[in-house]
Design a protein around this motif. Sequence first.
Motif, PDB file in Angstrom:
ATOM      1  N   ASP A   1      12.130  -8.889  -5.561  1.00 21.35           N
ATOM      2  CA  ASP A   1      11.201  -9.871  -6.122  1.00 21.35           C
ATOM      3  C   ASP A   1       9.844  -9.200  -6.297  1.00 21.35           C
ATOM      4  OD1 ASP A   1      10.818 -12.976  -6.612  1.00 21.35           O
ATOM      5  OD2 ASP A   1       9.047 -12.267  -5.535  1.00 21.35           O
ATOM      6  N   MET A   2       9.384  -9.152  -7.538  1.00 24.74           N
ATOM      7  CA  MET A   2       8.171  -8.407  -7.872  1.00 24.74           C
ATOM      8  C   MET A   2       7.064  -9.354  -8.322  1.00 24.74           C
ATOM      9  SD  MET A   2       8.917  -5.171  -7.423  1.00 24.74           S
ATOM     10  CE  MET A   2       7.570  -4.385  -8.307  1.00 24.74           C
ATOM     11  N   ALA A   3       5.907  -9.254  -7.644  1.00 22.75           N
ATOM     12  CA  ALA A   3       4.723  -9.988  -8.078  1.00 22.75           C
ATOM     13  C   ALA A   3       3.728  -9.082  -8.780  1.00 22.75           C
ATOM     14  CB  ALA A   3       4.053 -10.684  -6.898  1.00 22.75           C
ATOM     15  N   GLY A   4       3.801  -7.773  -8.528  1.00 24.77           N
ATOM     16  CA  GLY A   4       2.851  -6.827  -9.093  1.00 24.77           C
ATOM     17  C   GLY A   4       3.445  -6.024 -10.237  1.00 24.77           C
ATOM     18  N   SER A   5       2.569  -5.427 -11.029  1.00 18.17           N
ATOM     19  CA  SER A   5       2.983  -4.692 -12.215  1.00 18.17           C
ATOM     20  C   SER A   5       3.442  -3.293 -11.833  1.00 18.17           C
ATOM     21  CB  SER A   5       1.831  -4.615 -13.220  1.00 18.17           C
ATOM     22  OG  SER A   5       2.233  -3.900 -14.366  1.00 18.17           O
ATOM     23  N   ALA A   6       4.683  -3.198 -11.374  1.00 20.26           N
ATOM     24  CA  ALA A   6       5.292  -1.925 -11.005  1.00 20.26           C
ATOM     25  C   ALA A   6       6.788  -2.051 -11.224  1.00 20.26           C
ATOM     26  CB  ALA A   6       4.965  -1.567  -9.562  1.00 20.26           C
TER      27      ALA A   6
ATOM     28  N   ALA B   1       1.322  -8.628  -5.132  1.00 19.04           N
ATOM     29  CA  ALA B   1       0.676  -8.501  -6.430  1.00 19.04           C
ATOM     30  C   ALA B   1       0.073  -7.129  -6.699  1.00 19.04           C
ATOM     31  CB  ALA B   1      -0.403  -9.573  -6.560  1.00 19.04           C
ATOM     32  N   GLN B   2      -0.300  -6.385  -5.663  1.00 18.60           N
ATOM     33  CA  GLN B   2      -0.811  -5.045  -5.897  1.00 18.60           C
ATOM     34  C   GLN B   2       0.323  -4.146  -6.384  1.00 18.60           C
ATOM     35  OE1 GLN B   2      -3.946  -4.082  -5.676  1.00 18.60           O
ATOM     36  NE2 GLN B   2      -3.607  -1.911  -6.091  1.00 18.60           N
ATOM     37  N   PRO B   3       0.153  -3.416  -7.488  1.00 17.26           N
ATOM     38  CA  PRO B   3       1.268  -2.628  -8.020  1.00 17.26           C
ATOM     39  C   PRO B   3       1.825  -1.625  -7.021  1.00 17.26           C
ATOM     40  CG  PRO B   3      -0.462  -2.821  -9.668  1.00 17.26           C
ATOM     41  CD  PRO B   3      -1.017  -3.386  -8.385  1.00 17.26           C
ATOM     42  N   ALA B   4       3.103  -1.757  -6.739  1.00 21.71           N
ATOM     43  CA  ALA B   4       3.839  -0.835  -5.880  1.00 21.71           C
ATOM     44  C   ALA B   4       5.313  -1.005  -6.199  1.00 21.71           C
ATOM     45  CB  ALA B   4       3.575  -1.119  -4.405  1.00 21.71           C
ATOM     46  N   ASN B   5       6.064   0.068  -6.067  1.00 20.91           N
ATOM     47  CA  ASN B   5       7.477   0.036  -6.437  1.00 20.91           C
ATOM     48  C   ASN B   5       8.336  -0.578  -5.342  1.00 20.91           C
ATOM     49  OD1 ASN B   5       7.196   1.575  -8.985  1.00 20.91           O
ATOM     50  ND2 ASN B   5       6.579   3.227  -7.610  1.00 20.91           N
ATOM     51  N   GLY B   6       9.413  -1.221  -5.777  1.00 23.52           N
ATOM     52  CA  GLY B   6      10.389  -1.700  -4.816  1.00 23.52           C
ATOM     53  C   GLY B   6      11.181  -0.555  -4.227  1.00 23.52           C
ATOM     54  N   ILE B   7      11.876   0.203  -5.078  1.00 23.04           N
ATOM     55  CA  ILE B   7      12.618   1.390  -4.666  1.00 23.04           C
ATOM     56  C   ILE B   7      12.190   2.528  -5.579  1.00 23.04           C
ATOM     57  CG2 ILE B   7      14.883   2.471  -4.410  1.00 23.04           C
ATOM     58  CD1 ILE B   7      16.056  -0.353  -4.076  1.00 23.04           C
ATOM     59  N   ARG B   8      11.732   3.626  -5.002  1.00 20.40           N
ATOM     60  CA  ARG B   8      11.351   4.798  -5.771  1.00 20.40           C
ATOM     61  C   ARG B   8      12.224   5.973  -5.360  1.00 20.40           C
ATOM     62  NH1 ARG B   8       5.542   7.767  -6.959  1.00 20.40           N
ATOM     63  NH2 ARG B   8       6.336   9.893  -6.927  1.00 20.40           N
TER      64      ARG B   8
ATOM     65  N   THR C   1      13.631 -10.389  -9.721  1.00 16.74           N
ATOM     66  CA  THR C   1      12.992 -11.668 -10.000  1.00 16.74           C
ATOM     67  C   THR C   1      11.479 -11.517  -9.844  1.00 16.74           C
ATOM     68  OG1 THR C   1      13.162 -12.370  -7.686  1.00 16.74           O
ATOM     69  CG2 THR C   1      15.015 -12.909  -9.138  1.00 16.74           C
ATOM     70  N   GLY C   2      10.752 -12.618 -10.051  1.00 17.55           N
ATOM     71  CA  GLY C   2       9.313 -12.632  -9.835  1.00 17.55           C
ATOM     72  C   GLY C   2       8.535 -12.610 -11.136  1.00 17.55           C
ATOM     73  N   ASP C   3       7.238 -12.878 -11.017  1.00 12.97           N
ATOM     74  CA  ASP C   3       6.347 -13.014 -12.170  1.00 12.97           C
ATOM     75  C   ASP C   3       5.502 -11.779 -12.403  1.00 12.97           C
ATOM     76  OD1 ASP C   3       7.203 -15.614 -12.728  1.00 12.97           O
ATOM     77  OD2 ASP C   3       5.844 -16.464 -11.237  1.00 12.97           O
ATOM     78  N   ALA C   4       6.031 -10.614 -12.102  1.00 14.52           N
ATOM     79  CA  ALA C   4       5.269  -9.380 -12.306  1.00 14.52           C
ATOM     80  C   ALA C   4       4.855  -9.246 -13.764  1.00 14.52           C
ATOM     81  CB  ALA C   4       6.110  -8.184 -11.902  1.00 14.52           C
ATOM     82  N   PRO C   5       3.594  -8.923 -14.031  1.00 13.21           N
ATOM     83  CA  PRO C   5       3.162  -8.666 -15.404  1.00 13.21           C
ATOM     84  C   PRO C   5       3.499  -7.237 -15.814  1.00 13.21           C
ATOM     85  CG  PRO C   5       1.291  -8.471 -13.938  1.00 13.21           C
ATOM     86  CD  PRO C   5       2.466  -8.870 -13.074  1.00 13.21           C
ATOM     87  N   GLY C   6       3.323  -6.946 -17.085  1.00 15.15           N
ATOM     88  CA  GLY C   6       3.550  -5.598 -17.580  1.00 15.15           C
ATOM     89  C   GLY C   6       2.279  -4.795 -17.731  1.00 15.15           C
ATOM     90  N   THR C   7       1.245  -5.134 -17.000  1.00 17.36           N
ATOM     91  CA  THR C   7      -0.074  -4.537 -17.172  1.00 17.36           C
ATOM     92  C   THR C   7      -0.074  -3.032 -16.904  1.00 17.36           C
ATOM     93  OG1 THR C   7      -0.971  -6.611 -16.364  1.00 17.36           O
ATOM     94  CG2 THR C   7      -2.494  -4.755 -16.526  1.00 17.36           C
TER      95      THR C   7
ATOM     96  N   ASN D   1       0.861  -1.175   0.000  1.00 16.31           N
ATOM     97  CA  ASN D   1       0.000   0.000   0.000  1.00 16.31           C
ATOM     98  C   ASN D   1       0.903   1.233   0.000  1.00 16.31           C
ATOM     99  OD1 ASN D   1      -2.195   1.741   0.297  1.00 16.31           O
ATOM    100  ND2 ASN D   1      -2.288   1.485   2.514  1.00 16.31           N
ATOM    101  N   GLY D   2       1.909   1.178  -0.850  1.00 13.90           N
ATOM    102  CA  GLY D   2       2.960   2.183  -0.901  1.00 13.90           C
ATOM    103  C   GLY D   2       4.240   1.504  -1.340  1.00 13.90           C
ATOM    104  N   ASP D   3       5.290   2.270  -1.509  1.00 18.69           N
ATOM    105  CA  ASP D   3       6.562   1.720  -1.966  1.00 18.69           C
ATOM    106  C   ASP D   3       7.292   1.021  -0.830  1.00 18.69           C
ATOM    107  OD1 ASP D   3       6.157   2.961  -4.528  1.00 18.69           O
ATOM    108  OD2 ASP D   3       6.759   4.854  -3.596  1.00 18.69           O
TER     109      ASP D   3
END
Length: 477
Positions: free
Chosen positions: A345-350, A322-329, A371-377, A298-300
Amino acid sequence: MASLASVGSVAAADDDVRSQYDTVIDIVEAGADPDGNESITPVLREHVGDDTLLEFPEGRYYMDEQLRFTGFENVGFVGEDATLVPANYHEFDGPQYRLFRLGTHEVPGNDLRFEGFDVDQTASETGIRVINAEVEDGLIVRNVRIDGVHDSGTWGPGLFNVLDPDGEGLVNCFHAPDGAVHVDETPNEGNMWRGATGVHVNGNHRGTLVFENCILGGFPDNGLYSSNQTGRVGISGGYFRNSGTASIRLNGSTAAVSGATVVVDDDPHGSAGQHAIRLDGGDRFTIEDATIAVPEPNGDAIRVMSDVDETNISNTDISVGAQPANGIRLDSGNGPTTIENVTVDMAGSANAVRILGEDGGGVDLSNVRVTGDAPGTTLRHAIFCQRHNCQFTGLDIDQPGDTRRRGIELRGENYTISDSEFETRDTPIVVNGAADVTIENSAAQPIANANSLRITSDSGAVQLSGNEFPAGVRDDR
């Protein structure tokens, strides 16, 4: 940051506490009730003094008003299996905010010890600032545990300031794992914004303050919040979880987070945002050996704001749900940043790393793995960079997620990508209007039908050397 670590080692060497005081008082022998029936504050008020240690034997100690003591020299409060029991919001006499107010910014103390207490706030509508400590130098707070959710709506459990720029303080094993409820759910509704902060270091702090192995649950405002301008704060170890705005939020001349674990897996207060770590402003910040897990983001995971002059993030593991949020912004305008030996490791599209603004300092990424299965949505690229003068060395980008997930997009000027490997669903490397780009000794393999590298028509010079691009280069210039 060596000076931050040294505070803890010096304080930990204190063995014979009693010998450090001219007067030692057993508060039960002095008349305090150890059974929790009568308030002990009058007894404390009568006997507290300079060069005095107040000892709390095993027992339960009820308090229904604060102890205020300022301008002191060498005072200690030490419990031995001692439990403090605050009165509830309606029964607390006087200011309903603190049990112990020890020093103020106008009349601080020197050499304060406070350790060995459990605080029982499991009763309904209890929860209070256990200790509000402002000293010139010599703060030691250790082994304080708060049990129960803070549901009175008053100030959170701790405030600590060291006022002398050369002064030092240590807060070790300060635990408030149950957090607090939003002020709107308390009898103090309407009198605070959001509610309690777990631990606050405010604008009066000027010295060096280290937090070791502290635990803070979800607080509606912030978890550990340092809002000073010139002081230094170190966080060593500890566990921080689910606070609003940020579980760790730092502002000051210098700050370091080392070995901490920060988790966002729930939003108990309906917060608009919950960054795991947020760096607001200051000269130099370091995050190292940290574990940041945000399975319900719910944030970066880490946000570096515009007023930060220099940041180093190293040897850190980040996972984003899975909810889009950045790892490092990195926000527009902040200063030079180094990110090295970091896994995201990214599961969300961010974006695993999002670097904003052309006007900030250069950014160096070294040995960063995504890594991770983040989509490009929503956001297609694992790394997105608008900033000029950035270097990417030893990247390992593995993004097999669907919906055209990509590796890195460059939009500024003066870039080097070297010794890196990309395997992504769609185009691994995109030069989008960027110029003065060098890509060398790198490999880029798309999984779907796409090119290894795309250069858009408005891009400038791109130099390629020693690369493996089996899907070829699309150059639209």
